[in-house]
Design a protein around this motif. Sequence first.
Motif, mmCIF file in Angstrom:
data_model
loop_
_atom_site.group_PDB
_atom_site.id
_atom_site.type_symbol
_atom_site.label_atom_id
_atom_site.label_comp_id
_atom_site.label_asym_id
_atom_site.label_seq_id
_atom_site.Cartn_x
_atom_site.Cartn_y
_atom_site.Cartn_z
ATOM 1 N N SER A 11 0.823 -1.216 0.000
ATOM 2 C CA SER A 11 0.000 0.000 0.000
ATOM 3 C C SER A 11 0.856 1.264 0.000
ATOM 4 C CB SER A 11 -0.957 0.001 1.196
ATOM 5 O OG SER A 11 -0.237 -0.063 2.427
ATOM 6 N N ALA A 12 1.957 1.256 0.732
ATOM 7 C CA ALA A 12 2.836 2.429 0.765
ATOM 8 C C ALA A 12 3.562 2.602 -0.566
ATOM 9 C CB ALA A 12 3.834 2.298 1.913
ATOM 10 N N ILE A 13 3.995 1.505 -1.152
ATOM 11 C CA ILE A 13 4.703 1.596 -2.441
ATOM 12 C C ILE A 13 3.760 2.100 -3.529
ATOM 13 C CG2 ILE A 13 5.898 0.273 -4.226
ATOM 14 C CD1 ILE A 13 7.036 -1.472 -1.903
ATOM 15 N N VAL A 14 2.528 1.603 -3.546
ATOM 16 C CA VAL A 14 1.542 2.078 -4.525
ATOM 17 C C VAL A 14 1.272 3.565 -4.325
ATOM 18 C CG1 VAL A 14 -0.878 1.876 -5.248
ATOM 19 C CG2 VAL A 14 0.495 -0.181 -4.933
ATOM 20 N N ALA A 46 4.801 -9.024 -1.059
ATOM 21 C CA ALA A 46 4.524 -7.656 -1.513
ATOM 22 C C ALA A 46 4.941 -7.493 -2.970
ATOM 23 C CB ALA A 46 5.243 -6.643 -0.630
ATOM 24 N N TYR A 47 6.089 -8.058 -3.322
ATOM 25 C CA TYR A 47 6.523 -7.975 -4.717
ATOM 26 C C TYR A 47 5.514 -8.667 -5.632
ATOM 27 C CZ TYR A 47 9.258 -7.969 -8.947
ATOM 28 O OH TYR A 47 9.662 -7.758 -10.241
ATOM 29 N N ALA A 48 4.999 -9.804 -5.212
ATOM 30 C CA ALA A 48 4.000 -10.527 -6.018
ATOM 31 C C ALA A 48 2.766 -9.665 -6.258
ATOM 32 C CB ALA A 48 3.616 -11.837 -5.338
ATOM 33 N N GLU A 49 2.399 -8.845 -5.266
ATOM 34 C CA GLU A 49 1.242 -7.963 -5.419
ATOM 35 C C GLU A 49 1.543 -6.792 -6.357
ATOM 36 O OE1 GLU A 49 -0.504 -8.775 -0.907
ATOM 37 O OE2 GLU A 49 0.052 -6.745 -1.464
ATOM 38 N N LEU A 50 2.799 -6.405 -6.457
ATOM 39 C CA LEU A 50 3.190 -5.208 -7.202
ATOM 40 C C LEU A 50 3.687 -5.450 -8.614
ATOM 41 C CD1 LEU A 50 5.195 -3.544 -4.339
ATOM 42 C CD2 LEU A 50 3.187 -2.533 -5.425
ATOM 43 N N LYS A 51 4.302 -6.580 -8.871
ATOM 44 C CA LYS A 51 5.089 -6.777 -10.086
ATOM 45 C C LYS A 51 4.327 -6.581 -11.386
ATOM 46 C CE LYS A 51 4.581 -11.731 -10.115
ATOM 47 N NZ LYS A 51 4.867 -12.807 -10.951
ATOM 48 N N ASP A 52 3.049 -6.901 -11.415
ATOM 49 C CA ASP A 52 2.298 -6.793 -12.663
ATOM 50 C C ASP A 52 1.487 -5.505 -12.771
ATOM 51 O OD1 ASP A 52 3.254 -9.274 -13.536
ATOM 52 O OD2 ASP A 52 1.680 -10.321 -12.428
ATOM 53 N N GLY A 53 1.550 -4.664 -11.748
ATOM 54 C CA GLY A 53 0.775 -3.433 -11.759
ATOM 55 C C GLY A 53 1.440 -2.334 -12.564
ATOM 56 N N HIS A 54 0.720 -1.234 -12.717
ATOM 57 C CA HIS A 54 1.215 -0.084 -13.464
ATOM 58 C C HIS A 54 1.171 1.141 -12.564
ATOM 59 C CE1 HIS A 54 1.082 -2.511 -17.070
ATOM 60 N NE2 HIS A 54 -0.142 -2.880 -16.722
ATOM 61 N N GLY A 55 2.173 1.952 -12.667
ATOM 62 C CA GLY A 55 2.236 3.180 -11.891
ATOM 63 C C GLY A 55 3.639 3.385 -11.368
ATOM 64 N N PRO A 56 3.922 4.574 -10.855
ATOM 65 C CA PRO A 56 5.272 4.889 -10.385
ATOM 66 C C PRO A 56 5.766 3.942 -9.288
ATOM 67 C CG PRO A 56 3.924 6.872 -10.458
ATOM 68 C CD PRO A 56 3.015 5.713 -10.752
ATOM 69 N N TRP A 60 8.894 1.458 -9.574
ATOM 70 C CA TRP A 60 9.949 1.582 -8.572
ATOM 71 C C TRP A 60 10.240 0.214 -7.947
ATOM 72 C CZ3 TRP A 60 10.513 0.707 -3.387
ATOM 73 C CH2 TRP A 60 11.632 1.286 -2.768
ATOM 74 N N ALA A 61 9.204 -0.539 -7.630
ATOM 75 C CA ALA A 61 9.386 -1.865 -7.022
ATOM 76 C C ALA A 61 10.153 -2.801 -7.955
ATOM 77 C CB ALA A 61 8.029 -2.467 -6.661
ATOM 78 N N ARG A 62 9.827 -2.770 -9.225
ATOM 79 C CA ARG A 62 10.532 -3.629 -10.178
ATOM 80 C C ARG A 62 12.015 -3.240 -10.279
ATOM 81 N NH1 ARG A 62 5.349 -3.555 -12.554
ATOM 82 N NH2 ARG A 62 5.772 -1.666 -13.745
ATOM 83 N N LYS A 63 12.313 -1.952 -10.193
ATOM 84 C CA LYS A 63 13.705 -1.482 -10.263
ATOM 85 C C LYS A 63 14.483 -1.788 -8.977
ATOM 86 C CE LYS A 63 12.692 2.374 -13.333
ATOM 87 N NZ LYS A 63 12.455 3.824 -13.363
ATOM 88 N N HIS A 64 13.764 -1.915 -7.869
ATOM 89 C CA HIS A 64 14.410 -2.112 -6.564
ATOM 90 C C HIS A 64 14.019 -3.466 -5.964
ATOM 91 C CE1 HIS A 64 14.519 2.254 -7.148
ATOM 92 N NE2 HIS A 64 15.666 2.161 -6.514
ATOM 93 N N ARG A 65 14.026 -4.464 -6.793
ATOM 94 C CA ARG A 65 13.571 -5.797 -6.374
ATOM 95 C C ARG A 65 14.375 -6.336 -5.186
ATOM 96 N NH1 ARG A 65 11.923 -11.031 -9.933
ATOM 97 N NH2 ARG A 65 11.183 -12.172 -8.135
ATOM 98 N N ASP A 97 -0.702 -15.344 -1.240
ATOM 99 C CA ASP A 97 -0.692 -14.868 0.141
ATOM 100 C C ASP A 97 -0.691 -13.345 0.181
ATOM 101 O OD1 ASP A 97 -0.548 -17.442 1.157
ATOM 102 O OD2 ASP A 97 1.634 -17.424 1.330
ATOM 103 N N ASP A 98 -1.511 -12.783 1.054
ATOM 104 C CA ASP A 98 -1.467 -11.343 1.293
ATOM 105 C C ASP A 98 -0.142 -10.999 1.962
ATOM 106 O OD1 ASP A 98 -3.970 -10.660 0.305
ATOM 107 O OD2 ASP A 98 -4.972 -10.900 2.229
ATOM 108 N N ALA A 99 0.407 -9.868 1.610
ATOM 109 C CA ALA A 99 1.684 -9.447 2.189
ATOM 110 C C ALA A 99 1.541 -8.995 3.641
ATOM 111 C CB ALA A 99 2.284 -8.318 1.354
#
Length: 166
Positions: A11-14, A46-56, A60-65, A97-99
């Motif tokens: 949620s914070a990364i999004v 958390a990465y699993a929740e973020l990796k396929d999404g779109h947005g800054p 950022w998460a993909r760049k800082h895996r 799993d939820d993060a």
Amino acid sequence: MAETIYSVDTSAIVDLRFYPEGVMAPIWEGLGTLVKKGRLISVPQAYAELKDGHGPGNDWARKHRRIFKALRQAECDLAKEIINKYPKLSDHNADRDDADPYIIAQALAGQEMEGDHLPGLENRKFIVVAHERGFGLSRMEGVCKVLKVAYMDLPKLFEAEGWKLK
């Protein structure tokens, strides 16, 4: 004084979308510094929740895996305890799993073990960073409060680190 390690939730990364990099460069630079120093961490869920999404934040998460640390057994055990004790914290019908319980477990394990589960993190303070308001036991902030795990949102992290826009 103990150095702070931030265990950051999806949620914070999004929510980084609310802080445009071109306008708020000190924030993005500060996050980069925390990553380089190993002070901003998260969990694979958390990465699993973020990796396929779109947005800054997703970009950022993909760049800082590297911030998404593999879980140690102590963290997995704590996450299971949290899931069992606070079942409304997780969506049990989800594909993955939820993060949330893992983020809390990461910070709790860091507190309980004084950082020994992550080499080089001895004598550190662990704080959950998320944007999930509410004190109910279906929300991270509420569970963190009961478990005595420090919790803050992104603006509080910025303030704690002394970041200011110029």
